[in-house]
Scaffold this motif. Structure first.
Motif, PDB file in Angstrom:
ATOM      1  N   GLY A  76      -3.288  16.246   0.081  1.00  0.00           N
ATOM      2  CA  GLY A  76      -4.240  15.143  -0.023  1.00  0.00           C
ATOM      3  C   GLY A  76      -4.937  15.060  -1.371  1.00  0.00           C
ATOM      4  N   ALA A  77      -4.460  15.811  -2.360  1.00  0.00           N
ATOM      5  CA  ALA A  77      -5.123  15.833  -3.658  1.00  0.00           C
ATOM      6  C   ALA A  77      -4.894  14.548  -4.443  1.00  0.00           C
ATOM      7  CB  ALA A  77      -4.628  17.024  -4.470  1.00  0.00           C
ATOM      8  N   GLY A  78      -3.792  13.863  -4.137  1.00  0.00           N
ATOM      9  CA  GLY A  78      -3.489  12.642  -4.873  1.00  0.00           C
ATOM     10  C   GLY A  78      -2.221  12.727  -5.708  1.00  0.00           C
ATOM     11  N   LYS A  79      -1.430  13.763  -5.511  1.00  0.00           N
ATOM     12  CA  LYS A  79      -0.212  13.946  -6.308  1.00  0.00           C
ATOM     13  C   LYS A  79       0.795  12.827  -6.070  1.00  0.00           C
ATOM     14  CE  LYS A  79       0.658  17.860  -4.298  1.00  0.00           C
ATOM     15  NZ  LYS A  79      -0.452  17.921  -3.346  1.00  0.00           N
ATOM     16  N   THR A  80       1.094  12.593  -4.787  1.00  0.00           N
ATOM     17  CA  THR A  80       2.068  11.549  -4.473  1.00  0.00           C
ATOM     18  C   THR A  80       1.559  10.189  -4.928  1.00  0.00           C
ATOM     19  OG1 THR A  80       2.831  12.846  -2.605  1.00  0.00           O
ATOM     20  CG2 THR A  80       3.409  10.525  -2.607  1.00  0.00           C
ATOM     21  N   THR A  81       0.275   9.948  -4.727  1.00  0.00           N
ATOM     22  CA  THR A  81      -0.322   8.693  -5.180  1.00  0.00           C
ATOM     23  C   THR A  81      -0.111   8.511  -6.676  1.00  0.00           C
ATOM     24  OG1 THR A  81      -1.991   8.905  -3.467  1.00  0.00           O
ATOM     25  CG2 THR A  81      -2.487   7.403  -5.267  1.00  0.00           C
ATOM     26  N   TYR A 125      -8.124   3.413  -1.477  1.00  0.00           N
ATOM     27  CA  TYR A 125      -7.636   2.656  -0.336  1.00  0.00           C
ATOM     28  C   TYR A 125      -8.797   2.340   0.591  1.00  0.00           C
ATOM     29  CZ  TYR A 125      -2.818   4.095  -1.381  1.00  0.00           C
ATOM     30  OH  TYR A 125      -1.598   4.290  -1.953  1.00  0.00           O
ATOM     31  N   ALA A 166      -8.123   8.081  -3.519  1.00  0.00           N
ATOM     32  CA  ALA A 166      -6.966   8.971  -3.611  1.00  0.00           C
ATOM     33  C   ALA A 166      -6.856   9.572  -5.008  1.00  0.00           C
ATOM     34  CB  ALA A 166      -5.695   8.222  -3.252  1.00  0.00           C
ATOM     35  N   ALA A 176       2.997   3.631   2.644  1.00  0.00           N
ATOM     36  CA  ALA A 176       2.509   4.600   3.621  1.00  0.00           C
ATOM     37  C   ALA A 176       2.421   5.979   2.986  1.00  0.00           C
ATOM     38  CB  ALA A 176       3.439   4.630   4.827  1.00  0.00           C
ATOM     39  N   SER A 177       1.375   6.704   3.327  1.00  0.00           N
ATOM     40  CA  SER A 177       1.183   8.040   2.783  1.00  0.00           C
ATOM     41  C   SER A 177       2.276   8.964   3.306  1.00  0.00           C
ATOM     42  CB  SER A 177      -0.173   8.562   3.215  1.00  0.00           C
ATOM     43  OG  SER A 177      -0.455   9.749   2.530  1.00  0.00           O
ATOM     44  N   SER A 178       2.619   9.978   2.542  1.00  0.00           N
ATOM     45  CA  SER A 178       3.618  10.928   3.039  1.00  0.00           C
ATOM     46  C   SER A 178       3.223  12.334   2.628  1.00  0.00           C
ATOM     47  CB  SER A 178       4.988  10.609   2.482  1.00  0.00           C
ATOM     48  OG  SER A 178       4.954  10.750   1.099  1.00  0.00           O
ATOM     49  N   VAL A 237      -9.631   2.047   4.261  1.00  0.00           N
ATOM     50  CA  VAL A 237      -9.010   2.372   5.547  1.00  0.00           C
ATOM     51  C   VAL A 237      -9.952   1.991   6.680  1.00  0.00           C
ATOM     52  CG1 VAL A 237      -7.534   4.221   4.687  1.00  0.00           C
ATOM     53  CG2 VAL A 237      -9.833   4.756   5.450  1.00  0.00           C
ATOM     54  N   ARG A 297       0.803  -1.222   0.000  1.00  0.00           N
ATOM     55  CA  ARG A 297       0.000   0.000   0.000  1.00  0.00           C
ATOM     56  C   ARG A 297       0.830   1.262   0.000  1.00  0.00           C
ATOM     57  NH1 ARG A 297      -5.347  -0.523   3.005  1.00  0.00           N
ATOM     58  NH2 ARG A 297      -4.960   1.608   3.625  1.00  0.00           N
ATOM     59  N   GLU A 314       7.972  16.899  -4.363  1.00  0.00           N
ATOM     60  CA  GLU A 314       8.348  17.978  -3.443  1.00  0.00           C
ATOM     61  C   GLU A 314       9.843  17.998  -3.125  1.00  0.00           C
ATOM     62  OE1 GLU A 314       5.712  18.708  -0.223  1.00  0.00           O
ATOM     63  OE2 GLU A 314       4.169  17.409  -1.067  1.00  0.00           O
ATOM     64  N   HIS A 339       4.617  22.569  -3.757  1.00  0.00           N
ATOM     65  CA  HIS A 339       3.683  23.560  -3.238  1.00  0.00           C
ATOM     66  C   HIS A 339       4.207  24.971  -3.445  1.00  0.00           C
ATOM     67  CE1 HIS A 339       0.851  20.752  -1.590  1.00  0.00           C
ATOM     68  NE2 HIS A 339       1.823  20.080  -1.017  1.00  0.00           N
TER      69      HIS A 339
HETATM   70  N1  LIG Z   1      -1.377   4.089   2.015  1.00  0.00           N
HETATM   71  C1  LIG Z   1      -2.497   4.796   2.141  1.00  0.00           C
HETATM   72  N2  LIG Z   1      -3.517   4.312   2.876  1.00  0.00           N
HETATM   73  C2  LIG Z   1      -4.660   4.995   3.005  1.00  0.00           C
HETATM   74  N3  LIG Z   1      -4.883   6.199   2.454  1.00  0.00           N
HETATM   75  C3  LIG Z   1      -3.916   6.756   1.711  1.00  0.00           C
HETATM   76  C4  LIG Z   1      -2.662   6.081   1.525  1.00  0.00           C
HETATM   77  N4  LIG Z   1      -1.886   6.859   0.748  1.00  0.00           N
HETATM   78  C5  LIG Z   1      -2.614   7.961   0.472  1.00  0.00           C
HETATM   79  N5  LIG Z   1      -3.818   7.922   1.050  1.00  0.00           N
HETATM   80  C6  LIG Z   1      -4.881   8.944   0.946  1.00  0.00           C
HETATM   81  O1  LIG Z   1      -4.992   9.344  -0.380  1.00  0.00           O
HETATM   82  C7  LIG Z   1      -5.155  10.740  -0.488  1.00  0.00           C
HETATM   83  C8  LIG Z   1      -4.110  11.321  -1.404  1.00  0.00           C
HETATM   84  O2  LIG Z   1      -2.847  11.244  -0.797  1.00  0.00           O
HETATM   85  P1  LIG Z   1      -1.535  11.780  -1.504  1.00  0.00           P
HETATM   86  O3  LIG Z   1      -0.388  11.436  -0.608  1.00  0.00           O
HETATM   87  O4  LIG Z   1      -1.475  11.301  -2.890  1.00  0.00           O
HETATM   88  O5  LIG Z   1      -1.748  13.355  -1.506  1.00  0.00           O
HETATM   89  P2  LIG Z   1      -0.790  14.520  -2.017  1.00  0.00           P
HETATM   90  O6  LIG Z   1      -1.485  15.219  -3.119  1.00  0.00           O
HETATM   91  O7  LIG Z   1       0.546  13.997  -2.293  1.00  0.00           O
HETATM   92  O8  LIG Z   1      -0.774  15.471  -0.741  1.00  0.00           O
HETATM   93  P3  LIG Z   1       0.416  16.336  -0.108  1.00  0.00           P
HETATM   94  O9  LIG Z   1       0.441  17.606  -0.846  1.00  0.00           O
HETATM   95  O10 LIG Z   1      -0.058  16.536   1.292  1.00  0.00           O
HETATM   96  O11 LIG Z   1       1.652  15.530  -0.204  1.00  0.00           O
HETATM   97  C9  LIG Z   1      -5.096  11.284   0.928  1.00  0.00           C
HETATM   98  O12 LIG Z   1      -6.412  11.537   1.339  1.00  0.00           O
HETATM   99  C10 LIG Z   1      -4.511  10.166   1.730  1.00  0.00           C
HETATM  100  O13 LIG Z   1      -5.067  10.132   3.013  1.00  0.00           O
END
Ligand SMILES: Nc1ncnc2c1ncn2[C@@H]1O[C@H](COP(=O)(O)OP(=O)(O)OP(=O)(O)O)[C@@H](O)[C@H]1O
Ligand SMILES: [Mg+2]
Lengths: 272, 348
Positions: free
Chosen positions: B71-76, B24, B50, A270-272, B26, A268, B193, B226
């Motif tokens: 939390g937009a989903g960029k890292t995902t 995901y 995500a 971990a989120s960061s 959760v 999965r 980032e 950002h």
């Molecule tokens: N492993 C995971 N398990 C559960 N939820 C997740 C997981 N990874 C991401 N999420 C959820 O998916 C959404 C998108 O997360 P993501 O990390 O892609 O955001 P982001 O755009 O990179 O944000 P940021 O600017 O804060 O880094 C968030 O709501 C987060 O809680």
């Protein structure tokens, strides 16, 4: 293959450099594990003051039994040195998302995750094990034949392979669950079964337990088979055990590989 | 090796994404003992989406910014493109490969750098990590040394390579992370980032470096950040994601054209102007000492400006677009408003 070996050497070198940087810590780790081991040995010596043999007619008298213990020390020190530190670190990597970096590299993830750390202090126990084996074998009534000496290192490898497969399964569980402390306790309990001759598992509940630990989770084959080959006469039943150990080692490696790949596909991150 | 000859204008698609989604499951951890015990038998769970079906194409040599609120989903999205995670739905191809199949041939050709994560060996000098990298990526030694020296000099970190990584500052470490990631000369680079926590000087150094290396190697880069300064300095194309969906995909200049209706006119006047002096124009107006700031419709600026200047003692005047930060912030907010209307999470 050569590439993997040279990568492993690079890891080992890095760990050695690190160990030498924190020398005092390294010495302390060696001493702790040696101390723990000598306490165990002292305990066995104590036991043999009260009984000449572990289980009547099993052949596990004092010297053969110490050859058994030595075999256990050797196998465990190899696993502790090569695989356990990486597996323990994996928990942290899954929790923090450090595993992400591993998955993007063009290298077999199972290799990288199970070998990237070497704990040299654990080899200390193995060396003592080799010494103990020499001492025990020289004082035994029975002299192991050349075939036994040829089979012994190979069966040690099989034992290591079975334990390695178990480590990999636990690692897979870590990846699936996201975090996993109790499972390493589980590891401790399971390997506990491998510490004593299989003969002690007898009777109405011992028998089924022995079957379970031989055929389902082949933990009883790890130390027992090589130890028996070197310490007891190599006859009839022993050959069956040798084949069983080889088959179990292969099967464990295959099954653990499949389980680990499945876990990686479900990772999965971990989120960061 | 890929064919880099041919017309520079032909944009071969390096990244192709179609309806990519990731959700995901959760599990909520209930508070209190009674609830905890109950959750042993029935764990309440919900689905977090995500990423909700993203489609896009990125051509070779593009430098794309991925923008969006937390939390937009960029890292995902970047994790999916790197093959770290598997999508719930949709397809993606990067350099012709499906990322999550994790083929070695694919993984040798891209790199991922995450600003919050450390890839280098913590207790050892970066040089050791570089060596390992050489072995993993099978870089030919001569080429390895050439690339390493070039990168290290470009970033001005030659002296730091032999120092244990744990003794380095964040900015120094980030530069070395970048060197490590680029040693195998990836064709595609994902940056999550990279400038997080860096000071202005380090940010600037990083921008210059990326801009240089990107042009020189014709690398395809996707960057999340950002800091609008990163984007303005580097990218021509920006993709705005909010709440898992693409809200805008286009050039940076067009963001300004499309999402702003006005320009900002700033006047420095002699004397003490008041807001009342400008009220008849009918535009929002702000006065601070001798400085007057007006927000004027883009279409009308040519008519209105002469009228404003006429009969006034003007020391200085400037006409500017609304700052990028402001536009993007408005975009983020409009995305959030859209999300509030749609059911964001499905209960399970
Ligand atoms: N492993 C995971 N398990 C559960 N939820 C997740 C997981 N990874 C991401 N999420 C959820 O998916 C959404 C998108 O997360 P993501 O990390 O892609 O955001 P982001 O755009 O990179 O944000 P940021 O600017 O804060 O880094 C968030 O709501 C987060 O809680
Ligand atoms: Mg992020």
């Amino acid at each position: 293959m050569a590439r993997y070996f040279s990568i492993f050497l690079t890891f080992a070198r890095a760990c050695l450099v690190r160990d030498m940087t924190f020398r005092a810590n390294f010495v302390l780790e060696c001493l702790t594990s040696l101390g723990w081991m000598s306490m165990n040995l002292a305990f066995y010596l104590l036991v043999f003051q009260f009984t000449p043999e572990i289980g009547k007619g099993t052949g596990w008298t004092r010297e053969p039994f110490f050859a058994f213990v030595a075999t256990g020390l050797i196998i465990n020190s190899i696993v502790q040195a090569l695989f356990m530190p990486s597996a323990e670190e994996l928990t942290e990597m899954v929790r923090t998302g450090g595993l992400d970096g591993v998955l993007v590299q063009p290298l077999d993830a199972q290799f990288l995750l199970s070998m990237h750390r070497v704990d040299f202090s654990s080899f200390a126990n193995g060396l003592v094990g080799v010494g103990l084996l020499g001492w025990a074998v020289s004082r035994m009534d029975h002299t192991p034949p050349a075939t036994a000496w040829l089979l012994y290192p190979f069966l040690i490898l099989c034992g290591v392979a079975i334990l390695y497969a178990l480590v990999i399964m636990l690692a897979a569980a870590t990846i699936l669950l996201g975090r996993n402390q109790s499972l390493y306790d589980f590891w401790f309990y399971l390997t506990n079964f491998s510490r004593y001759p299989a003969e002690i598992y007898a009777g109405p509940w011992g028998g089924p337990l022995r079957a379970l630990c031989t055929f389902v989770i082949p933990i009883l084959l790890v130390v027992n088979v090589p130890a028996r080959v070197i310490a007891l006469p190599l006859e009839g039943q022993a050959w069956g055990l040798v084949w069983l150990a080889v088959t179990a080692a292969m099967a464990s490696l295959v099954v653990s590989r499949i389980v680990f790949q499945t876990a990686l596909a479900k990772y999965r991150s971990a989120s960061s | 090796m890929h064919n880099s000859s041919g017309d520079a204008r032909t944009v071969a698609a390096v990244i192709e994404v179609e309806d990519l989604a990731k959700s995901y499951r959760v599990f909520d951890k209930p508070e209190g003992l009674a609830a905890s015990v109950k959750s042993l038998f029935h764990r309440p769970s919900r689905t977090v989406e995500a990423l909700k079906g993203v489609s896009l194409t990125v051509g070779r040599g593009e430098f794309v910014a991925l923008l969006g609120p937390n939390g937009a989903g960029k890292t995902t999205f970047l994790k999916l493109l790197s093959g770290i995670i598997t999508p719930t739905r949709g397809t993606a191809r990067v350099l012709g490969h499906v990322p999550w199949e994790r083929a070695d041939d694919f993984r040798r050709r891209f790199a991922l750098v995450m600003g919050q994560k450390n890839q280098l060996w913590w207790d050892l000098p970066a040089a050791e990590s570089f060596r390992l990298h050489r072995e993993i990526y099978r870089i030919e030694p001569g080429r390895f040394e050439r690339t390493r020296d070039e990168l290290v000099d470009l970033l001005g970190v030659r002296k730091l390579v032999l120092q244990p990584v744990r003794d380095l500052s964040l900015g120094e470490r980030m530069k070395l992370e970048l060197v490590a990631a680029l040693l195998h000369e990836p064709e595609v680079l994902f940056l999550d980032e990279p400038t997080i926590g860096l000071d202005v000087v380090a940010q600037h150094a990083l921008h210059q470096f990326l801009a240089h290396i990107q042009v020189e190697r014709r690398m395809t880069i996707v960057l999340t950040t950002h800091y609008m300064k990163d984007v303005a300095a580097l990218c021509h194309r920006a993709i705005v994601i909010t709440d898992g969906s693409i809200l805008y995909d286009g050039s940076l200049d067009q963001i300004v054209d499309r999402f702003t209706t006005h320009k900002i006119v700033t006047l420095d006047l002699d004397g003490t102007p008041t807001a009342a002096d400008f009220a008849h124009l009918g535009f929002p107006c702000e006065v601070r000492g001798p400085r007057v700031t007006l927000r004027i419709d883009r279409q009308r600026i040519a008519d209105v400006l002469p009228e404003i200047l006429r009969g006034r003692q003007v020391r200085d005047v400037s006409v500017e677009d609304v700052p990028l930060e402001e536009i993007v912030a408005a975009l983020f907010r409009s995305g959030a408003a859209g999300a509030a209307r749609a059911p964001a999470e499905a209960r399970a």
